[in-house]
Design a protein around this motif. Structure first.
Motif, short mmCIF file in Angstrom:
data_model
loop_
_atom_site.label_atom_id
_atom_site.label_comp_id
_atom_site.label_asym_id
_atom_site.label_seq_id
_atom_site.Cartn_x
_atom_site.Cartn_y
_atom_site.Cartn_z
N HIS A 23 8.14 41.27 3.76
CA HIS A 23 7.73 42.44 2.98
C HIS A 23 6.64 42.07 1.98
N HIS A 24 6.77 40.91 1.36
CA HIS A 24 5.76 40.47 0.40
C HIS A 24 4.42 40.28 1.10
N ARG A 25 4.45 39.71 2.28
CA ARG A 25 3.23 39.50 3.06
C ARG A 25 2.59 40.85 3.44
N ALA A 26 3.42 41.85 3.78
CA ALA A 26 2.90 43.16 4.14
C ALA A 26 2.18 43.83 2.98
N TRP A 27 2.64 43.62 1.76
CA TRP A 27 2.03 44.26 0.60
C TRP A 27 0.90 43.44 0.00
N PHE A 28 1.05 42.13 -0.02
CA PHE A 28 0.10 41.29 -0.75
C PHE A 28 -0.67 40.32 0.12
N GLY A 29 -0.35 40.24 1.41
CA GLY A 29 -1.11 39.39 2.31
C GLY A 29 -0.65 37.95 2.40
N ALA A 30 0.32 37.56 1.61
CA ALA A 30 0.81 36.18 1.65
C ALA A 30 2.28 36.16 1.25
N ALA A 31 2.98 35.17 1.72
CA ALA A 31 4.39 35.01 1.34
C ALA A 31 4.46 34.60 -0.13
#
Length: 112
Positions: A23-31
């Motif tokens: 989910h973090h990657r989906a919103w901000f582009g990175a884990a």
């Protein structure tokens, strides 16, 4: 006051979800980094009992607990719809891909 309980529950769900790498990657582009991940999860878990306390302060233990459980489910549904809408809009608009789109791009599959 019920709006405040819903808002705190929604913030809690959002923080818990953003504490997950996908989910973090989906919103901000990175884990998220490990420290940020811990902070997001801790903050999310802190919001849920805070919302319960607000509900109990307003309605008493019996009705406040029921109201908290109902608003917790409502907030979870709202967050799930936000995540689904974001995924759909990003796929349709050609913007940054969500988690599913990122997996397709990583595998070399074209966007549909």
């Amino acid at each position: 006051m019920i709006v405040l309980v819903i808002a705190v529950n929604l913030i809690g769900w959002a923080l818990l979800a953003l504490g997950l790498p996908g989910h973090h990657r989906a919103w901000f582009g990175a884990a998220p980094a490990p420290g940020r991940r811990r902070l997001l999860r801790l903050s999310g878990w802190a919001c849920l009992p805070l919302a319960w306390g607000l509900a109990v302060a307003q309605q008493g233990h019996e009705l406040g607990s029921v109201m908290w459980a109902a608003t917790l489910m409502l907030a979870a549904l709202a967050w799930a719809l936000v995540m689904a809408a974001r995924e759909t809009l990003s796929a349709a608009g050609g913007r940054t891909p969500g988690a599913a789109g990122a997996r397709r791009v990583a595998k070399g599959q074209p966007r549909s």
